[in-house]
Write an enzyme that holds these catalytic residues in place. Structure first.
Site, short mmCIF file in Angstrom:
data_model
loop_
_atom_site.label_atom_id
_atom_site.label_comp_id
_atom_site.label_asym_id
_atom_site.label_seq_id
_atom_site.Cartn_x
_atom_site.Cartn_y
_atom_site.Cartn_z
N GLU A 1 -4.50 6.96 7.03
CA GLU A 1 -5.56 6.38 6.23
C GLU A 1 -6.05 5.06 6.81
OE1 GLU A 1 -6.21 4.41 1.79
OE2 GLU A 1 -4.55 5.82 2.10
N HIS B 1 0.84 -1.20 0.00
CA HIS B 1 0.00 0.00 0.00
C HIS B 1 0.87 1.25 0.00
CE1 HIS B 1 -3.56 2.27 2.10
NE2 HIS B 1 -3.30 2.73 0.89
N GLU C 1 2.45 1.64 -3.33
CA GLU C 1 1.48 2.18 -4.30
C GLU C 1 1.46 3.71 -4.25
OE1 GLU C 1 -2.99 3.35 -4.09
OE2 GLU C 1 -2.72 1.27 -3.42
N HIS C 2 1.52 4.26 -3.04
CA HIS C 2 1.55 5.71 -2.89
C HIS C 2 2.88 6.31 -3.35
CE1 HIS C 2 -2.02 6.78 -0.15
NE2 HIS C 2 -2.17 5.50 -0.46
#
Length: 866
Positions: free
Chosen positions: A177, A70, A73-74
């Site tokens: 998040e 994750h 991905e950012h």
């Protein structure tokens, strides 16, 4: 037709064609290829669709809960070798005309899709982005700077970065998040369910990141994960649309793949070891202050491990079997669990899940009392339900959305990720035919599947979840302990380094970046004329009707707008409730609810009623209020669709309090569950309510006002007063006097569709009655089409006494994340300055400024003009 000319074994731009298959159900040709040098897999879906899509996905299988896929991905979106400016993804948002741009981290893969109707745009994005509009350069050659890791992943930083005496805290986009994600009890439960049902490999961890495990990830580990997972040998490319395949292959080969050699990625997911006996487990969650019944906040599910999703026919059968178990009021689990009011609704995890290598089926309830342990019975499928579900599959193939390519990419992702055949997955009609043959040869075919996968299946998990009053306190305490572990051994030099790095990041976020290296569309790249869609205006029984001939692939689409102008003000708050119940299978029409359910599934793809508020294009203080009736069906079912609408208009029965209570509890539970997931939308709706009359009514229909109203209804011990209001509301809403319609169909079917609309209006003529508006002096009439010269018009509501003002509102909710919104009153659509407020200009710039300046504080949602 061009794609069908490729031959197996043909060499194209470093790729070899492996398969060419026509898929007539979806009006496309699938071309499978592999890259000779790296082994990268490629699937092209050639289709007459200008909304072209590109996607690249990698199998990402973490073995811990640090959230490395994750965060990666950012981070890959924060600049690449060829485009080193920070955050190129956000800068590309207003440099292109993309129709979709995002990225997804699933449990075992990461996908980067983008789509656009502009061919030049497609080339720019393909060579530049990944995430949302994935640039090849970003996924394969990202900068992966440590500064970006701190911003996107996690870091220790002073609460006030410029004040070294302020306390150290955890910060980071993904860190915050994921704290927000797990503030949602449903998502918390679903994560636990997967981790505990599949405990042997990657599914036992949180791919998105467990907040308290994220601070264990290092920058070096992030770079290593990229090197081992973001490689062409571990990649699957997908393109869709009407652009030439050769062009895609050449660009991918030249920009990326030619710079790599084949590797053997160790990313495969092994099968889960099958249990020899069922297991039980329990987890806790935060209490829900908005639950319909505060004493019923428990969740219980049974989850079964099923077969491998790469067996596409078996997965099809299991998905169908899942629907038979839970879909409709006559399904076994609905009758056993929902009707007796044991819980408020099915758990959100209920149903077939084909997102992991081995599928699973889950059945259970949320909103249960602690001592309710009702045992559910297994099913004996009924023939009518099977036909209804097969019809639903057929009609889903016919229905074409504007994002059809994206839907295909998502549909094939999991199966293809585990080396299943994505083309076989698209041959849905073959699976339907094969299933019918299996059922013909063995009438007990489904019962045998139930016996094998459920009655004899020992790999079964029963997971319960209950609220813990101290849950949030325990979470905060655990975070403090983690923080203490990170801080306790820091030296003075470490503290100084943290402070200086915080200032460095703040300076980088505040510095304007040179984006000249990024490609951008020119005015000459954009078509100067918007494609014109011809429509015809007519009438049916005095009701205005718009006819639009389109290539609908054998479907007919119907919409109707009924205004609310005569509805008394005290009944308006009930409009969302009656919309949610009147067309569902539990509705109160003259049919037995099960028969209606079957009729809807057999004859209609979609049938819904929803509130509609349309602001005027010239004046912010004028608006149209009403409800939208929507449905679609196969051409052969056109008369049946309008017959169902006629029955809903003519024969409602609002007399079943128990069924209404079930629907109210389900609706209230859904609204409560949605706050933590869509809190930013609730915040924006609430912030806008004092600025325009439209926004004020929107808050009543879909904001926190509606959430609190439904909670009050759910808490009522006697719903008789509500039942009595529903017929009154129906008389005002379902009135042909206040209605206009629209029909989309093929040119060959339009004449028949117009005849059916005429019959429908005739059938409901008894409901026609001229009712005075509640406020007759504040209704303005506008023509539907000023250029057509038609007498058809729409009535707008004016609020002369409405005074825009700024208002601050605070809701105290038990979440680990805050949602903040500020709205300003802008200008109407026809105003000369409207474009300045449009989401691609000022609104977008506000969003980017907010992101670059505030990203370190948590998750940021986009700004825009509404």
């Amino acid at each position: 037709e061009r794609a069908l000319q490729y031959t197996v074994g043909q060499k194209i731009q470093g790729f070899t064609v492996k398969q060419v298959t026509a898929v007539p159900d979806l009006f496309l040709t699938a071309v499978k290829l592999s890259h000779d040098a790296t082994g990268a897999q490629y699937l092209h879906a050639a289709r007459d669709d200008s909304n072209n899509l590109f996607s690249v996905q990698f199998r990402t299988t973490p073995m811990d809960s640090t959230g490395v896929p994750h965060i990666l991905e950012h981070t890959v979106l924060c600049g690449s070798q060829r485009f080193p400016c920070r955050d190129p993804f956000f800068k590309m948002l207003n440099r292109s005309l993309s129709t979709f741009m995002n990225a997804f981290t699933a449990s075992d893969y990461t996908m980067y899709p983008f789509s656009t109707q502009n061919a030049k745009d497609f080339q720019n994005l393909l060579s530049t982005v990944i995430f949302f509009f994935f640039y090849l350069d970003a996924v394969f050659f990202p900068c992966l700077r440590e500064l970006d890791f701190w911003q996107e992943g996690w870091r220790l930083e002073h609460e006030t970065p410029t004040d070294p005496s302020s306390r150290l805290v955890f910060k980071g986009v993904v860190f915050n998040e994921m704290k927000g994600v797990f503030s949602d009890n449903e998502r918390l439960y679903a994560q636990h369910l997967q981790n505990k049902l599949l405990p042997d490999h990657t599914y036992s961890v949180v791919s998105g990141g467990e907040p308290l495990a994220i601070p264990d990830l290092t920058w070096e580990q992030l770079k290593h994960f990229h090197a081992t997972h973001y490689h062409p040998s571990n990649a699957r490319f997908f393109t869709y649309g009407d652009l030439p395949l050769e062009q895609h292959l050449q660009q991918i080969e030249e920009e990326a793949l030619s710079k790599f050699e084949r590797t053997e990625p160790n990313t495969a997911v092994p099968p889960q070891t099958h249990w020899d006996k069922p297991r039980l487990d329990h987890v806790t969650c935060r209490p829900d202050a908005l639950a319909p019944d505060p004493m019923k906040q428990n969740t219980l599910c049974m989850s079964y491990l099923l077969g491998d999703i790469t067996d596409t026919f078996e997965a099809f059968i299991l998905s169908l079997l899942s629907s038979l178990m839970i879909s409709g009021p006559n399904s076994p689990f609905y009758k056993a669990l929902i009707e007796p009011e044991i819980g408020s609704d099915f758990s959100s995890s209920v149903g077939f899940d084909g997102s992991t290598r081995q599928a699973s089926f889950t059945i259970g309830l949320q909103g249960m009392a602690e001592d309710d342990t009702e045992t559910v019975k297994h099913i004996i499928a009924q023939k009518e339900q099977i036909e209804a579900l097969l019809h639903k599959i057929e009609i889903q193939m016919k229905h074409q959305s504007t994002s059809f390519g994206l839907a295909l990419a998502s549909y094939i992702a999991s199966c293809w990720n585990h080396d299943g055949d994505p083309v076989q997955l698209l041959k849905i009609s073959q699976n339907v035919s094969r299933f019918r043959q299996c059922l013909k040869e063995n009438p007990r075919y489904l019962q045998d599947k139930v016996q094998h996968y459920f009655k004899d299946n020992t790999h079964r998990l029963t997971l319960t979840m209950s609220p813990d009053e101290s849950f949030l306190e325990k979470q905060a305490e655990a975070e403090e302990q983690k923080l203490h572990q990170k801080i306790q051994n820091l030296s003075d030099a470490d503290h100084k380094d943290i402070y200086e790095k915080g200032l460095q990041l703040l300076a980088a976020q505040s510095t304007a970046q040179d984006a000249s290296c990024l490609p951008a569309l020119k005015v000459s790249d954009i078509e100067p004329i918007i494609p014109y869609t011809p429509v015809q205006l007519g009438t049916a029984g005095g009701v205005p009707v718009q006819y639009c001939e389109q290539p609908t692939n054998g479907m007919v689409y119907f919409r109707a707008m009924c205004n609310l102008n005569s509805l008394p003000e005290d009944l308006k708050i009930y409009v969302p409730l009656i919309c949610s119940v009147i067309t569902k299978y539990e509705t109160f029409v003259v049919y037995h609810c099960y028969i209606l359910y079957v009729c809807v599934y057999i004859y209609i793809y979609m049938m819904s009623v929803s509130p509609q508020i349309i602001p005027d294009t010239d004046d912010l203080d004028l608006y149209e209020q009403g409800i939208i009736l929507s449905s679609s069906c196969l051409e052969r079912n056109l008369p049946d669709m309008f017959q169902l609408w006629s029955d809903i208009f003519n024969s409602p029965r609002f007399d079943d309090e128990q069924r209404l209570r079930v629907l109210v509890m389900m609706s209230a539970q859904e609204l409560s569950n949605g706050i933590s997931y869509s809190g930013h939308m609730y915040a924006m709706t609430r912030a806008a309510r004092s600025l325009t009359p439209t926004a004020d009514l929107q808050e009543a229909f879909s904001g926190m006002d509606q959430v609190k109203f439904m909670k009050r209804i759910a808490e009522m011990t006697d719903l008789t007063s509500v039942l009595r209001k529903l017929p009154r509301i129906k008389r005002h809403l379902l009135n042909p006097e206040n209605m206009r319609c629209a029909v989309n169909a093929t040119p060959q079917k339009m004449s028949e569709a117009a005849g059916e609309v005429e019959r429908f209006i005739g059938n409901i003529a008894a409901n026609r009655k001229e009712r005075k508006p509640v406020r007759p002096t504040v209704v303005e009439v506008r023509p539907l089409d000023p250029q057509a010269g038609s007498s058809a018009s729409r009535k707008l509501i004016s609020e002369p006494h409405f005074k825009p003002c700024q208002m601050k509102t605070y809701f105290q909710l038990p979440f680990n994340v805050n949602f903040v919104s500020e709205c300003v009153r802008a200008v109407p659509f026809t105003h000369a300055d409207y474009a300045r407020y449009n989401k691609h200009t000022l609104g977008k710039q506000c969003s980017l400024c907010s992101f670059s300046l505030q990203v370190y504080t948590g998750k940021v949602y986009p700004a825009g003009h509404r």
